[in-house]
Design a protein around this motif. Sequence first.
Motif, PDB file in Angstrom:
ATOM      1  N   ILE B  66       0.857  -1.191   0.000  1.00 32.04           N
ATOM      2  CA  ILE B  66       0.000   0.000   0.000  1.00 32.04           C
ATOM      3  C   ILE B  66       0.888   1.233   0.000  1.00 32.04           C
ATOM      4  CG2 ILE B  66      -1.895  -1.144   1.188  1.00 32.04           C
ATOM      5  CD1 ILE B  66      -1.058   0.200   3.757  1.00 32.04           C
ATOM      6  N   VAL B  68       1.549   5.374   0.856  1.00 29.24           N
ATOM      7  CA  VAL B  68       1.190   6.446   1.781  1.00 29.24           C
ATOM      8  C   VAL B  68       1.687   7.772   1.207  1.00 29.24           C
ATOM      9  CG1 VAL B  68       1.564   7.420   4.085  1.00 29.24           C
ATOM     10  CG2 VAL B  68       1.321   4.945   3.800  1.00 29.24           C
ATOM     11  N   ILE B  85       0.415   2.723  10.539  1.00 31.10           N
ATOM     12  CA  ILE B  85       0.119   2.089   9.252  1.00 31.10           C
ATOM     13  C   ILE B  85       1.036   0.890   9.013  1.00 31.10           C
ATOM     14  CG2 ILE B  85       0.228   2.384   6.741  1.00 31.10           C
ATOM     15  CD1 ILE B  85      -0.564   5.361   7.216  1.00 31.10           C
ATOM     16  N   THR B  86       2.345   1.089   9.223  1.00 30.57           N
ATOM     17  CA  THR B  86       3.279   0.003   8.918  1.00 30.57           C
ATOM     18  C   THR B  86       3.025  -1.205   9.817  1.00 30.57           C
ATOM     19  OG1 THR B  86       4.967   1.011  10.346  1.00 30.57           O
ATOM     20  CG2 THR B  86       5.133   1.456   8.003  1.00 30.57           C
ATOM     21  N   ALA B  89      -0.131  -2.974   8.554  1.00 28.88           N
ATOM     22  CA  ALA B  89       0.144  -3.541   7.230  1.00 28.88           C
ATOM     23  C   ALA B  89       0.984  -4.801   7.367  1.00 28.88           C
ATOM     24  CB  ALA B  89       0.865  -2.515   6.362  1.00 28.88           C
ATOM     25  N   TYR B  94       1.328  -6.939   4.342  1.00 27.79           N
ATOM     26  CA  TYR B  94       1.495  -5.902   3.328  1.00 27.79           C
ATOM     27  C   TYR B  94       2.739  -5.066   3.588  1.00 27.79           C
ATOM     28  CZ  TYR B  94      -3.014  -6.709   1.206  1.00 27.79           C
ATOM     29  OH  TYR B  94      -4.056  -7.281   0.526  1.00 27.79           O
ATOM     30  N   VAL B  96       4.736  -1.279   2.804  1.00 24.85           N
ATOM     31  CA  VAL B  96       4.281   0.110   2.756  1.00 24.85           C
ATOM     32  C   VAL B  96       5.284   0.987   2.016  1.00 24.85           C
ATOM     33  CG1 VAL B  96       3.622   2.112   4.138  1.00 24.85           C
ATOM     34  CG2 VAL B  96       3.110  -0.188   4.966  1.00 24.85           C
ATOM     35  N   ILE B 124      -3.196   5.519   1.302  1.00 24.76           N
ATOM     36  CA  ILE B 124      -3.602   6.333   2.448  1.00 24.76           C
ATOM     37  C   ILE B 124      -2.968   7.701   2.251  1.00 24.76           C
ATOM     38  CG2 ILE B 124      -3.431   6.656   4.948  1.00 24.76           C
ATOM     39  CD1 ILE B 124      -3.320   3.604   5.216  1.00 24.76           C
ATOM     40  N   GLN B 325      -3.201   3.314  12.485  1.00 22.62           N
ATOM     41  CA  GLN B 325      -3.699   1.938  12.549  1.00 22.62           C
ATOM     42  C   GLN B 325      -5.095   1.834  11.951  1.00 22.62           C
ATOM     43  OE1 GLN B 325      -2.443  -0.571  16.310  1.00 22.62           O
ATOM     44  NE2 GLN B 325      -3.120   1.431  16.961  1.00 22.62           N
ATOM     45  N   ALA B 328      -5.125   2.159   8.192  1.00 20.32           N
ATOM     46  CA  ALA B 328      -4.630   0.962   7.521  1.00 20.32           C
ATOM     47  C   ALA B 328      -5.673  -0.156   7.572  1.00 20.32           C
ATOM     48  CB  ALA B 328      -3.330   0.497   8.169  1.00 20.32           C
ATOM     49  N   ARG B 329      -6.340  -0.279   8.700  1.00 19.98           N
ATOM     50  CA  ARG B 329      -7.371  -1.330   8.798  1.00 19.98           C
ATOM     51  C   ARG B 329      -8.501  -1.084   7.807  1.00 19.98           C
ATOM     52  NH1 ARG B 329      -7.238  -0.517  14.487  1.00 19.98           N
ATOM     53  NH2 ARG B 329      -5.582  -1.822  15.359  1.00 19.98           N
ATOM     54  N   LEU B 332      -7.179  -1.861   4.259  1.00 18.83           N
ATOM     55  CA  LEU B 332      -6.966  -3.272   3.942  1.00 18.83           C
ATOM     56  C   LEU B 332      -8.283  -4.042   3.921  1.00 18.83           C
ATOM     57  CD1 LEU B 332      -3.582  -3.918   5.750  1.00 18.83           C
ATOM     58  CD2 LEU B 332      -4.056  -3.451   3.343  1.00 18.83           C
TER      59      LEU B 332
END
Lengths: 361, 361
Positions: B66, B68, B85-86, B89, B94, B96, B124, B325, B328-329, B332
């Motif tokens: 993904i 950013v 995010i990381t 992910a 995933y 980043v 994102i 967080q 990212a949720r 995803l």
Amino acid sequence: MSRQAPTLVEVARAAGVSTATAARALGNYGRVKDSTREAVKLAAERLNYRPNELARSMITGRTRSIGVICGDVHIPFFAGVVRGITDVARGRGYTVLITNSDEDWETEVESLGILESSRVDGIIISPSDPNRVDHLRHWGEGGRPLVMVDRASARFETDAVVIDGPTAIEAAVIRLFDLGHERVAIVGEFSPDSEVDRLFEALGSEVDGVGAFDFSPSITRLIGYVRAHRTRGIPLDESLIVRSGAYSIDAAERATTALLAGDAAPTAIVTTDNSMSLGAYRAVRSAGLRVPEELSFIGFDNQDWTEFAAPGISVIDQPSYAMGQAAARMLLDRVDGMDAPARILTEPATFIERGSVAPRG
Amino acid sequence: MSRQAPTLVEVARAAGVSTATAARALGNYGRVKDSTREAVKLAAERLNYRPNELARSMITGRTRSIGVICGDVHIPFFAGVVRGITDVARGRGYTVLITNSDEDWETEVESLGILESSRVDGIIISPSDPNRVDHLRHWGEGGRPLVMVDRASARFETDAVVIDGPTAIEAAVIRLFDLGHERVAIVGEFSPDSEVDRLFEALGSEVDGVGAFDFSPSITRLIGYVRAHRTRGIPLDESLIVRSGAYSIDAAERATTALLAGDAAPTAIVTTDNSMSLGAYRAVRSAGLRVPEELSFIGFDNQDWTEFAAPGISVIDQPSYAMGQAAARMLLDRVDGMDAPARILTEPATFIERGSVAPRG
DNA sequence: CTGAAAGCGCTTACAG
DNA sequence: CTGAAAGCGCTTACAG
């Protein structure tokens, strides 16, 4: 709406040529008649064609991406490094994949695996343990470039960008000695104990022979602390070496609180990184000690809070952004095929004087 | 030394099966006899096989990565978001890709192009301008997910994670009013001027009808400032709205210095983000004003320096890590095919009381 | 200067 | 439960 993205095949068909010719026209390589090239480019434009980098990468074996394994992007030092890396990478047409190791070796190995699967063209890493670098060496075999940042390893000769931590600490401690302090404590992670022991064994006879890259970062900085004592002929008191045992603000605070509560209190404190500085300084404040009247303090890393604390905190500044830039440049030069012996680039650490240091009254 | 990385073909051969079976065994899908699976996994292990994600992505059309686009990873708020995010992910397999926009629209467009070529599965972004989002909408067409963080746009309905900035500012200003302050300044970027004008036009008659997502972030927070004045019946003095004109510490310092030097000095200051807080607070210190005796101060974003300043700075805290967080949720979940109307998640902003606020003497 | 064809390393129906 | 084969979207010798 959800139309598939156009492929080379469609561009070629629209331009009335083969995919081979279309590829050559778009890629600006090989011989193509000007008029043909024009026609292909026009068709690509009209279809809003974007080459599929994945397919290209499969063939060329290069992804034009680099991977970063840092301790924690959230820590200001690493955030600066990462920004430096991303700026240089972008300027040269590379994307950047970020991972964190949390200074944990297992996590680092996992990160490396992820980046390897992503087929990045190179890696920049701040290795969690300079003595366990086989996985990094394995990556390096096959000619895949790797640059270390903030640290280097005596066990794996590769490009690196560092500051001279021991010398910076040595200068800070000598500065304190010269102001009359004799009991200067140092707060760092310093774990595991066995490694600290190993350092002292190595330091037993001579100081200069001890490699700065044989130990983990905080332990390495201890070398400067010891050197300062020897230079000024001040006996080492191991109770002044405060081992937080973890890269955590809370751990540093607890360890420092214990030190200050003991009966062998220091008159000055230096630290080995920003987290240690924050924890140690919290402990100093909680203990109600006046800085610098009752205690002098030198932090590591010039973060905002050290400027705004009252008094301001004197610090050893690290050029994190420049370090990230330098690391990225070294890496991409290698990716572009530069062949030269591995080298370690030492960026300058500078001392910033603020109000937290005073002569021993 | 420079051995090529092993491929599925070699693993299959080593295990004595076809590549199809090897793929199924390793990918844990389809039916495979247990003993076969074991044999394949063993062979993969022995050869230190790592699947080539590029090849896999070409087929599946998904890269398990993904992208950013944030303002600047170096800014603590974004660093926290990126870490959030990381972590999420990684937990979901995933990688980043990080890019910065520097809050510049052209740079943002370029970043989007880079991420598009990299074939990320989702994006994102903290959009630099909520009124220029056509490029984002175009990405969203074709069902490619996009989540906004820290901001949302009235012109592009998509998932977003924000805090309620206006309400947080409103509460802070009312708190100051209730302590007797009537001249409360607000320091923010507030540019361009035409947008501020547009806000005031919109606010002309009613307050509640003005959408928080029609304006850029700092201007949006001005809504809370205006609401507070109306709630307490205190007349608005536009000279107390300090426009730094840029997301820069220096710009905020200059603008605040000018305010404090003028003859319409405030008795309290609130700010709209950490950079503005740093600049404004520097100006306050340089002006020699005692906090909180002569001036009360409420910052935005709970960064280390606000704790260590003396007195500590009261702040509006933003849960940056949790926001990352959550973003990212959401992203995803979409990537995994979740279908639901776009929603805006509002994370709580909390007020942290420290010593920088006092009743108007 | 251009095209037919092989191939990068996987996944996935389709048969068996 | 397993394998032969097609194919993802490109690039690249190799012929012509």
